[in-house]
Every structure is written in C-alpha cells, then in structure tokens.
Motif scaffolding. Structure first.
Motif, mmCIF file in Angstrom:
data_model
loop_
_atom_site.group_PDB
_atom_site.id
_atom_site.type_symbol
_atom_site.label_atom_id
_atom_site.label_comp_id
_atom_site.label_asym_id
_atom_site.label_seq_id
_atom_site.Cartn_x
_atom_site.Cartn_y
_atom_site.Cartn_z
ATOM 1 N N UNK A 71 3.039 -4.146 4.553
ATOM 2 C CA UNK A 71 2.644 -3.243 5.632
ATOM 3 C C UNK A 71 3.828 -2.754 6.464
ATOM 4 N N UNK A 72 4.742 -3.642 6.832
ATOM 5 C CA UNK A 72 5.887 -3.230 7.661
ATOM 6 C C UNK A 72 6.743 -2.176 6.953
ATOM 7 N N UNK A 73 7.057 -2.393 5.685
ATOM 8 C CA UNK A 73 7.895 -1.414 4.972
ATOM 9 C C UNK A 73 7.134 -0.110 4.742
ATOM 10 N N UNK A 74 5.816 -0.194 4.534
ATOM 11 C CA UNK A 74 5.017 1.017 4.376
ATOM 12 C C UNK A 74 4.994 1.817 5.674
ATOM 13 N N UNK A 80 -3.418 0.820 -3.807
ATOM 14 C CA UNK A 80 -3.287 -0.589 -4.134
ATOM 15 C C UNK A 80 -1.812 -0.808 -4.411
ATOM 16 N N UNK A 81 -1.437 -2.027 -4.697
ATOM 17 C CA UNK A 81 -0.048 -2.278 -5.032
ATOM 18 C C UNK A 81 0.165 -1.846 -6.483
ATOM 19 N N UNK A 106 -6.495 2.270 6.772
ATOM 20 C CA UNK A 106 -7.507 1.381 6.193
ATOM 21 C C UNK A 106 -6.880 0.130 5.595
ATOM 22 N N UNK A 107 -6.131 -0.579 6.404
ATOM 23 C CA UNK A 107 -5.467 -1.800 5.951
ATOM 24 C C UNK A 107 -6.458 -2.955 6.054
ATOM 25 N N UNK A 108 -6.615 -3.675 4.952
ATOM 26 C CA UNK A 108 -7.563 -4.779 4.907
ATOM 27 C C UNK A 108 -6.820 -6.090 4.667
#
Length: 130
Positions: A35-38, A3-4, A26-28
C-alpha cells in the motif's frame, strides 16, 4: 480493482499507478503489503498530472467521471521540478535514464520522465554509463 499481478518480475499495478493509469482505492485488509509504495506511485503521477490525473474532477471517490474527459482542460499539466530524470530509448532499443548532473543530460531528448531513479529502474531503464 487490482490484485498483485507480476509480469517479468515487475508489478503491473505499480506500473499502472506510476503511469497515472490507475488509482489506489478499495483497499481490503489484509491486502495492504504494498500500500505505501502504491500510494507513493499514485502521488507522483497525480503531481505530474499524468493520464487520469490530467482532467480536473475525473477521478472521484466512487470511480471515474467519464464526462470530464471530453471537457477542455482547465490548465496545462505542471512541469514538475521533482521529475527531472530523462528516460531515453536508444536505436538498439536499450532503455537508458539520465540524471540532471549527467554528462549527456542536456542533449538528451526524453521519451519518458521519471521522478526518482527507482521509478526509472522499475520501468526497465538503466542509468547512463557516461
């Protein structure tokens, strides 16, 4: 699953991804803000073959295959030409990073390697004052 989560203002999931200790999966929707930086952090760790990325076929679409950790590595981790920033921790416990054009770069023995200056900053390192 992540989670964040933040500690001392730093994204824990970003750090785990940068260190190669987690993967993006498992991106919801709507949880796609970072998401881009991850994905960028994961790609850098994967290219440098850090931690979970050092074992061939350990990371799978369905999680991790623990049997691959005990196998002999098929090759040594790559020296990544893009990860040339040296992270050093001084005797005073100050975290300092050195770029290739820096005055003390050649004599610095790195305790950590970074691919970008932002990655070093995110890990709590400050640029060498030279």
């Amino acid at each position: 699953m992540l989670a964040y989560v933040y500690a001392d203002g730093q994204s824990i999931q970003q750090i785990l991804l940068q260190e190669g200790l987690a993967r993006v999966a498992y991106v919801f929707v709507p949880n796609t803000r970072h998401l881009d930086s991850f994905e960028e952090a994961e790609a850098i760790a994967r290219q440098a073959e850090l931690n979970i990325w050092q074992y061939e076929k350990y990371v799978t679409n369905r999680g991790f295959d623990k049997t691959k950790v005990n196998e002999v590595k098929t090759h040594e981790p790559k020296t990544n030409e893009k990860c040339l920033i040296k992270g050093n921790i001084s005797r005073e416990n100050k975290k300092i990073y050195h770029i290739p054009s820096g005055k003390y770069y050649e004599q610095t023995k790195p305790e950590k390697w970074f691919c970008t200056q932002q990655q070093a900053i995110d890990a709590g390192f400050k640029k060498s004052g030279e």
